[in-house]
Motif scaffolding. Structure first.
Motif, PDB file in Angstrom:
ATOM      1  N   ARG A  44       0.954  -1.251  -0.221  1.00 31.63           N
ATOM      2  CA  ARG A  44      -0.053   0.042  -0.042  1.00 31.63           C
ATOM      3  C   ARG A  44       1.038   1.187  -0.073  1.00 31.63           C
ATOM      4  O   ARG A  44       0.570   2.103  -0.844  1.00 31.63           O
ATOM      5  CB  ARG A  44      -1.069  -0.008   1.091  1.00 31.63           C
ATOM      6  N   GLU A  91       0.760   4.175  -3.109  1.00 32.24           N
ATOM      7  CA  GLU A  91       0.641   5.542  -2.509  1.00 32.24           C
ATOM      8  C   GLU A  91       1.705   6.504  -2.866  1.00 32.24           C
ATOM      9  O   GLU A  91       1.706   7.872  -3.319  1.00 32.24           O
ATOM     10  CB  GLU A  91       0.046   5.758  -0.993  1.00 32.24           C
ATOM     11  N   MET A 122       1.446   7.111  -6.527  1.00 30.49           N
ATOM     12  CA  MET A 122       0.075   7.577  -6.939  1.00 30.49           C
ATOM     13  C   MET A 122      -0.064   7.594  -8.453  1.00 30.49           C
ATOM     14  O   MET A 122      -0.088   8.817  -9.390  1.00 30.49           O
ATOM     15  CB  MET A 122       0.363   9.193  -6.581  1.00 30.49           C
ATOM     16  N   GLU A 125      -2.104   6.747 -12.068  1.00 30.79           N
ATOM     17  CA  GLU A 125      -3.213   7.146 -12.695  1.00 30.79           C
ATOM     18  C   GLU A 125      -3.798   5.808 -13.014  1.00 30.79           C
ATOM     19  O   GLU A 125      -5.122   5.615 -12.856  1.00 30.79           O
ATOM     20  CB  GLU A 125      -3.063   7.891 -13.872  1.00 30.79           C
ATOM     21  N   TRP A 162      -8.095  -3.802  -1.536  1.00 35.53           N
ATOM     22  CA  TRP A 162      -7.849  -2.403  -1.308  1.00 35.53           C
ATOM     23  C   TRP A 162      -7.732  -1.740  -2.591  1.00 35.53           C
ATOM     24  O   TRP A 162      -8.301  -0.400  -2.641  1.00 35.53           O
ATOM     25  CB  TRP A 162      -6.578  -2.274  -0.348  1.00 35.53           C
ATOM     26  N   ASP A 217     -10.292   1.692  -3.507  1.00 41.21           N
ATOM     27  CA  ASP A 217      -9.743   3.010  -3.360  1.00 41.21           C
ATOM     28  C   ASP A 217     -10.031   3.614  -4.586  1.00 41.21           C
ATOM     29  O   ASP A 217      -9.864   3.085  -5.790  1.00 41.21           O
ATOM     30  CB  ASP A 217      -8.030   2.991  -2.981  1.00 41.21           C
ATOM     31  N   GLY A 218     -10.670   4.982  -4.672  1.00 40.75           N
ATOM     32  CA  GLY A 218     -10.960   5.698  -5.880  1.00 40.75           C
ATOM     33  C   GLY A 218      -9.886   6.652  -6.490  1.00 40.75           C
ATOM     34  O   GLY A 218     -10.307   7.421  -7.134  1.00 40.75           O
ATOM     35  N   ARG A 219      -8.687   6.731  -5.780  1.00 40.58           N
ATOM     36  CA  ARG A 219      -7.812   7.664  -6.364  1.00 40.58           C
ATOM     37  C   ARG A 219      -7.092   7.195  -7.756  1.00 40.58           C
ATOM     38  O   ARG A 219      -6.149   7.891  -8.222  1.00 40.58           O
ATOM     39  CB  ARG A 219      -6.701   7.649  -5.317  1.00 40.58           C
ATOM     40  N   TRP A 220      -7.308   5.975  -8.270  1.00 39.70           N
ATOM     41  CA  TRP A 220      -6.965   5.648  -9.422  1.00 39.70           C
ATOM     42  C   TRP A 220      -7.729   4.693 -10.222  1.00 39.70           C
ATOM     43  O   TRP A 220      -8.722   4.144  -9.506  1.00 39.70           O
ATOM     44  CB  TRP A 220      -5.572   5.071  -9.089  1.00 39.70           C
ATOM     45  N   ARG A 221      -7.549   4.700 -11.616  1.00 38.89           N
ATOM     46  CA  ARG A 221      -8.280   3.661 -12.388  1.00 38.89           C
ATOM     47  C   ARG A 221      -7.530   2.411 -12.129  1.00 38.89           C
ATOM     48  O   ARG A 221      -6.523   2.108 -12.500  1.00 38.89           O
ATOM     49  CB  ARG A 221      -8.291   4.261 -13.887  1.00 38.89           C
TER      50      ARG A 221
END
Length: 225
Positions: free
Chosen positions: A49, A53, A56, A58, A76, A80-84
């Motif tokens: 993880r 992070e 980061m 895309e 996880w 998590d919605g920070r990347w596709r």
């Protein structure tokens, strides 16, 4: 007396395994890999993880691996919605669609999967059916995260091949009851020509280039096949 002797033997075995992991990690670092040793699957997850992070990315994808799944990193990533996330293992999709997603994984920023065998010489070894797991490891994604339990560690490249033939391949076939291969019946690789053969593409990674592109997370537990 027997109990004390058993406990002493177990402690010695544990120390030997820990020392072997440390030697393996050091050899991997000499060959340009990042390598860390973790005490269990939970700590491995924390390392994975943190690596995600830090990057980061895309676009993220993964290749199937029991060890990887044991860490919880796939769940996880899905939450998590920070990347596709390119998820080529969504059972609700038709197989052609899943395969297309796996092909697109070559263009992901970060890729996560497991390893069939890791040598104390600092090399990584796989044998795949279609190659969707190993192709992104070799080239494409800017960062690759690999995870392996201590049961995957062997002395050298010859033992890596033997481990794959005698353990990883037959036991993976056993997980797929619809596959009809000789090893499904015998439990031993017969180097067959079956249409269901999963031993089609072999890869060895002897050095990491560029240095640091691949992070290997070793777990001080028996995990996966």
């Amino acid at each position: 007396m027997q109990t004390n002797q058993t406990t002493k033997t177990e402690r010695n075995d544990t120390a030997d395994q820990t020392a072997r992991l440390a030697r393996c990690a050091e050899a991997l670092r000499r060959h340009g890999f990042e390598a860390v040793v973790t005490k269990d699957a939970q700590e491995a997850f924390e390392r994975l993880r943190a690596a995600v992070e830090a990057e980061m990315p895309e676009l993220v994808s993964f290749g199937d691996s029991m060890t990887m799944r044991d860490t919880g990193i796939v769940e996880w990533l899905r939450r998590d919605g920070r990347w596709r996330l390119l998820d080529g293992f969504d059972a609700s999709m038709p197989r052609p669609e899943r395969l297309e997603i796996r092909r697109q994984a070559l263009l992901s920023d970060l890729f996560v999967t497991g390893i069939n065998a890791v040598t104390e010489e600092g090399t990584l070894h796989w044998l795949d059916m279609v190659g969707n797991r190993i192709a992104p490891v070799a080239f494409g994604p800017r960062k690759v995260l690999l995870v392996a339990g201590r049961n995957k560690i062997v002395a050298d490249r010859r033992e890596a091949e033997e481990r794959i033939r005698r353990i990883a391949a037959p036991q993976n076939i056993a997980r797929h009851p619809g596959f009809r291969t000789p090893c499904a019946k015998t439990g031993v690789c017969m180097d067959c020509n079956s249409p269901d053969r999963i031993c089609n593409t072999r890869m060895e990674m002897l050095r990491c280039h560029p240095a640091g592109r691949v992070l290997v997370v070793l777990i001080d537990e028996d995990r996966g096949l």
